[in-house]
Scaffold this motif. Structure first.
Motif, short mmCIF file in Angstrom:
data_model
loop_
_atom_site.label_atom_id
_atom_site.label_comp_id
_atom_site.label_asym_id
_atom_site.label_seq_id
_atom_site.Cartn_x
_atom_site.Cartn_y
_atom_site.Cartn_z
N GLY A 20 0.81 -1.21 0.00
CA GLY A 20 0.00 0.00 0.00
C GLY A 20 0.84 1.27 0.00
O GLY A 20 0.73 2.10 -0.88
N PHE B 14 -0.88 -8.68 -1.12
CA PHE B 14 -2.27 -8.59 -0.74
C PHE B 14 -2.60 -7.11 -0.65
O PHE B 14 -2.45 -6.49 0.40
CB PHE B 14 -2.49 -9.31 0.60
N PHE B 15 -3.03 -6.54 -1.76
CA PHE B 15 -3.20 -5.10 -1.84
C PHE B 15 -4.30 -4.56 -0.95
O PHE B 15 -4.33 -3.38 -0.67
CB PHE B 15 -3.39 -4.65 -3.28
N LYS B 16 -5.20 -5.38 -0.47
CA LYS B 16 -6.25 -4.89 0.43
C LYS B 16 -6.07 -5.42 1.85
O LYS B 16 -6.97 -5.33 2.66
CB LYS B 16 -7.62 -5.31 -0.10
N ALA B 17 -4.88 -5.90 2.16
CA ALA B 17 -4.61 -6.40 3.50
C ALA B 17 -4.71 -5.26 4.52
O ALA B 17 -4.24 -4.15 4.27
CB ALA B 17 -3.24 -7.04 3.56
N ARG B 18 -5.34 -5.54 5.63
CA ARG B 18 -5.49 -4.58 6.74
C ARG B 18 -6.22 -3.31 6.32
O ARG B 18 -5.89 -2.21 6.76
CB ARG B 18 -4.14 -4.28 7.36
N THR B 19 -7.16 -3.45 5.42
CA THR B 19 -8.01 -2.32 5.03
C THR B 19 -9.46 -2.71 5.25
O THR B 19 -9.78 -3.86 5.49
CB THR B 19 -7.82 -1.95 3.54
N LYS B 20 -10.34 -1.75 5.14
CA LYS B 20 -11.78 -2.02 5.30
C LYS B 20 -12.38 -2.67 4.07
O LYS B 20 -13.44 -3.26 4.14
CB LYS B 20 -12.51 -0.72 5.63
N GLY B 21 -11.74 -2.53 2.91
CA GLY B 21 -12.31 -3.02 1.68
C GLY B 21 -11.78 -4.31 1.32
O GLY B 21 -11.80 -5.10 0.57
#
Length: 80
Positions: free
Chosen positions: A15, A73-80
């Motif tokens: 990210g 994992f481009f959405k790791a630890r995000t809301k989406g």
């Protein structure tokens, strides 16, 4: 277990790296992409596990002679 650290590290770094690349000045040149089958250059990233940040950075050279799989994992630890 170290391979998990590398995957976690790369997941966390994906990210901010993208955001930095967009904000980088135009004068900075990026290296050409690697050819298929070429050896990857050595790099290091801060390590992380599900328990927190690892004290020492993880280096690709730490895994010399072993198979390494890089996962993003481009959405790791995000809301989406």
């Amino acid at each position: 277990m170290r391979s998990t650290w590398l995957a976690s590290t790369l997941a966390l770094a994906a990210g901010p790296t993208t955001a930095l690349a967009q904000a980088a000045p135009a004068q900075q040149q990026t290296p050409p992409p690697l050819e298929v089958g070429a050896a990857a250059p050595d790099f290091s990233l801060p390590g992380a596990t599900r328990y927190g940040v690892v004290k020492n950075p993880i280096r690709l050279s730490d895994f010399k002679g072993k198979t390494v799989v890089l996962a993003f994992f481009f959405k790791a630890r995000t809301k989406g």
